[in-house]
Write a protein that holds these residues in place. Structure first.
Motif, PDB file in Angstrom:
ATOM      1  N   ASP A  53       0.924  -1.189   0.129  1.00  0.00           N
ATOM      2  CA  ASP A  53      -0.009   0.013   0.019  1.00  0.00           C
ATOM      3  C   ASP A  53       0.804   1.305   0.019  1.00  0.00           C
ATOM      4  N   ALA A  54       2.176   1.264   0.593  1.00  0.00           N
ATOM      5  CA  ALA A  54       2.881   2.691   0.743  1.00  0.00           C
ATOM      6  C   ALA A  54       4.307   2.300   0.629  1.00  0.00           C
ATOM      7  N   VAL A  55       4.908   3.343   0.794  1.00  0.00           N
ATOM      8  CA  VAL A  55       6.580   3.444   0.876  1.00  0.00           C
ATOM      9  C   VAL A  55       6.580   4.039   2.321  1.00  0.00           C
ATOM     10  N   ARG A  56       7.333   3.366   3.275  1.00  0.00           N
ATOM     11  CA  ARG A  56       7.479   3.900   4.596  1.00  0.00           C
ATOM     12  C   ARG A  56       8.990   4.528   4.926  1.00  0.00           C
ATOM     13  N   VAL A  57       9.110   5.612   5.349  1.00  0.00           N
ATOM     14  CA  VAL A  57      10.441   6.105   5.629  1.00  0.00           C
ATOM     15  C   VAL A  57      10.743   6.247   6.990  1.00  0.00           C
ATOM     16  N   TYR A  58      11.346   5.735   7.744  1.00  0.00           N
ATOM     17  CA  TYR A  58      11.702   5.875   9.405  1.00  0.00           C
ATOM     18  C   TYR A  58      13.148   6.885   9.505  1.00  0.00           C
ATOM     19  N   LEU A 114      12.832   8.416  -4.066  1.00  0.00           N
ATOM     20  CA  LEU A 114      11.835   7.265  -3.889  1.00  0.00           C
ATOM     21  C   LEU A 114      11.084   6.745  -5.352  1.00  0.00           C
ATOM     22  N   PRO A 115      10.574   5.482  -5.063  1.00  0.00           N
ATOM     23  CA  PRO A 115      10.142   4.885  -6.416  1.00  0.00           C
ATOM     24  C   PRO A 115       8.815   5.808  -6.976  1.00  0.00           C
ATOM     25  N   GLU A 116       8.606   5.742  -8.265  1.00  0.00           N
ATOM     26  CA  GLU A 116       7.328   6.498  -8.945  1.00  0.00           C
ATOM     27  C   GLU A 116       6.052   5.854  -8.458  1.00  0.00           C
ATOM     28  N   GLY A 117       5.039   6.670  -8.626  1.00  0.00           N
ATOM     29  CA  GLY A 117       3.811   6.076  -8.334  1.00  0.00           C
ATOM     30  C   GLY A 117       3.372   6.422  -7.056  1.00  0.00           C
ATOM     31  N   LEU A 118       3.686   7.496  -6.278  1.00  0.00           N
ATOM     32  CA  LEU A 118       3.400   7.690  -4.913  1.00  0.00           C
ATOM     33  C   LEU A 118       2.444   8.897  -5.053  1.00  0.00           C
ATOM     34  N   ASP A 119       1.586   8.733  -4.032  1.00  0.00           N
ATOM     35  CA  ASP A 119       0.470   9.942  -4.039  1.00  0.00           C
ATOM     36  C   ASP A 119       1.041  11.079  -2.798  1.00  0.00           C
ATOM     37  N   PRO A 120       1.655  11.935  -3.178  1.00  0.00           N
ATOM     38  CA  PRO A 120       2.343  13.078  -2.200  1.00  0.00           C
ATOM     39  C   PRO A 120       1.174  13.649  -1.425  1.00  0.00           C
ATOM     40  N   ASP A 121      -0.140  13.923  -1.910  1.00  0.00           N
ATOM     41  CA  ASP A 121      -1.014  14.591  -1.301  1.00  0.00           C
ATOM     42  C   ASP A 121      -1.666  13.716  -0.136  1.00  0.00           C
ATOM     43  N   ARG A 122      -1.367  12.599  -0.136  1.00  0.00           N
ATOM     44  CA  ARG A 122      -1.789  11.831   0.982  1.00  0.00           C
ATOM     45  C   ARG A 122      -0.824  11.506   1.890  1.00  0.00           C
ATOM     46  N   ALA A 123       0.445  12.079   2.106  1.00  0.00           N
ATOM     47  CA  ALA A 123       1.537  11.596   2.731  1.00  0.00           C
ATOM     48  C   ALA A 123       1.201  12.190   4.027  1.00  0.00           C
ATOM     49  N   VAL A 135       4.811   8.050   5.976  1.00  0.00           N
ATOM     50  CA  VAL A 135       4.138   7.223   5.157  1.00  0.00           C
ATOM     51  C   VAL A 135       3.433   7.933   3.681  1.00  0.00           C
ATOM     52  N   LEU A 136       3.941   7.237   2.694  1.00  0.00           N
ATOM     53  CA  LEU A 136       3.642   7.800   1.342  1.00  0.00           C
ATOM     54  C   LEU A 136       3.086   6.787   0.665  1.00  0.00           C
ATOM     55  N   LYS A 138       0.732   4.595  -1.942  1.00  0.00           N
ATOM     56  CA  LYS A 138       0.933   4.424  -3.605  1.00  0.00           C
ATOM     57  C   LYS A 138      -0.564   4.685  -4.307  1.00  0.00           C
ATOM     58  N   ARG A 139      -0.343   5.243  -5.381  1.00  0.00           N
ATOM     59  CA  ARG A 139      -1.572   5.616  -5.938  1.00  0.00           C
ATOM     60  C   ARG A 139      -2.361   4.301  -6.095  1.00  0.00           C
ATOM     61  N   GLU A 140      -3.760   4.424  -6.100  1.00  0.00           N
ATOM     62  CA  GLU A 140      -4.723   3.337  -6.098  1.00  0.00           C
ATOM     63  C   GLU A 140      -4.476   2.329  -7.459  1.00  0.00           C
ATOM     64  N   GLU A 141      -4.016   3.204  -8.363  1.00  0.00           N
ATOM     65  CA  GLU A 141      -3.988   2.137  -9.756  1.00  0.00           C
ATOM     66  C   GLU A 141      -2.689   1.271  -9.661  1.00  0.00           C
ATOM     67  N   LEU A 142      -1.867   1.814  -8.855  1.00  0.00           N
ATOM     68  CA  LEU A 142      -0.659   0.914  -8.749  1.00  0.00           C
ATOM     69  C   LEU A 142      -0.585  -0.160  -7.734  1.00  0.00           C
ATOM     70  N   LYS A 143      -1.760  -0.013  -6.902  1.00  0.00           N
ATOM     71  CA  LYS A 143      -1.696  -1.245  -5.749  1.00  0.00           C
ATOM     72  C   LYS A 143      -2.125  -2.473  -6.639  1.00  0.00           C
ATOM     73  N   PRO A 144      -1.480  -3.626  -5.938  1.00  0.00           N
ATOM     74  CA  PRO A 144      -2.039  -4.813  -6.421  1.00  0.00           C
ATOM     75  C   PRO A 144      -3.401  -5.147  -6.126  1.00  0.00           C
ATOM     76  N   ARG A 145      -4.270  -5.578  -7.085  1.00  0.00           N
ATOM     77  CA  ARG A 145      -5.565  -5.926  -6.991  1.00  0.00           C
ATOM     78  C   ARG A 145      -5.987  -7.515  -7.017  1.00  0.00           C
ATOM     79  N   ARG A 146      -6.750  -7.702  -5.974  1.00  0.00           N
ATOM     80  CA  ARG A 146      -7.142  -9.365  -6.262  1.00  0.00           C
ATOM     81  C   ARG A 146      -8.346  -9.493  -7.164  1.00  0.00           C
ATOM     82  N   ILE A 147      -8.361 -10.396  -8.068  1.00  0.00           N
ATOM     83  CA  ILE A 147      -9.536 -10.663  -8.846  1.00  0.00           C
ATOM     84  C   ILE A 147     -10.247 -11.816  -8.511  1.00  0.00           C
ATOM     85  N   ASP A 148     -11.632 -11.694  -8.129  1.00  0.00           N
ATOM     86  CA  ASP A 148     -12.072 -12.674  -7.640  1.00  0.00           C
ATOM     87  C   ASP A 148     -12.560 -13.753  -8.854  1.00  0.00           C
ATOM     88  N   ILE A 149     -12.447 -14.889  -8.586  1.00  0.00           N
ATOM     89  CA  ILE A 149     -12.753 -16.105  -9.629  1.00  0.00           C
ATOM     90  C   ILE A 149     -14.170 -16.571  -9.307  1.00  0.00           C
TER      91      ILE A 149
END
Length: 152
Positions: A53-58, A114-123, A135-136, A138-149
């Motif tokens: 879901d995100a990139v985390r920097v500590y 940092l990698p591409e595809g992060l949503d800085p507005d929600r950081a 916590v940065l 990821k954009r919704e379109e880049l998150k893994p999605r489960r496809i129901d069978i």
């Protein structure tokens, strides 16, 4: 014939520093970054990780308050900057001679790509016990999605 044995250097003994460096150079482990991979005197120390879901920097900044840190993101580069005081002796105004001083004072700045595809507005950034977690998401379109069978 065998040289002066009284001048034995423990760094050349098995397990000494040369031994570790030799094996590290022969068989590097890219996933095993440790304190040796950070330039001496780097402050603050930083860990970067990724979840689905995100990139985390500590950011490890012991002795600082949240107000003393500045975190910014521009063009996928996260920058942490601020100023660290000289410690307790600076507060007293007393002149001292140090036998050893390992804690540096002054301004600091660290930047991490940092990698591409992060949503800085929600950081988000949270600070607790000397650790700042950024916590940065990821954009919704880049998150893994489960496809129901569907069974037919």
């Amino acid at each position: 014939m065998f040289g002066d044995l009284r001048r034995f250097d423990p760094a050349w003994a098995p397990g000494g520093d040369w031994f570790r460096r030799f094996f590290d150079e022969m068989w590097p482990d890219p996933g095993a970054a440790d304190i040796r991979s950070v330039p001496r005197g780097s402050f603050p120390m930083i860990n970067v990780g990724r979840t689905d879901d995100a990139v985390r920097v500590y950011v490890f900044a012991p002795g600082l308050a949240a107000e003393e840190l500045e975190v910014s993101l521009q063009d996928n580069v996260l920058t942490v900057s601020g100023r660290r005081g000289g410690g307790a002796e600076a507060d007293t105004g007393e002149r001292r001679t140090h036998f050893r001083r390992e804690r540096a004072a002054g301004e600091f700045s660290r930047s991490v790509s940092l990698p591409e595809g992060l949503d800085p507005d929600r950081a988000e950034a949270r600070f607790r016990n000397g650790v700042c977690e950024v916590v940065l998401p990821k954009r919704e379109e880049l998150k893994p999605r489960r496809i129901d069978i569907q069974a037919s």
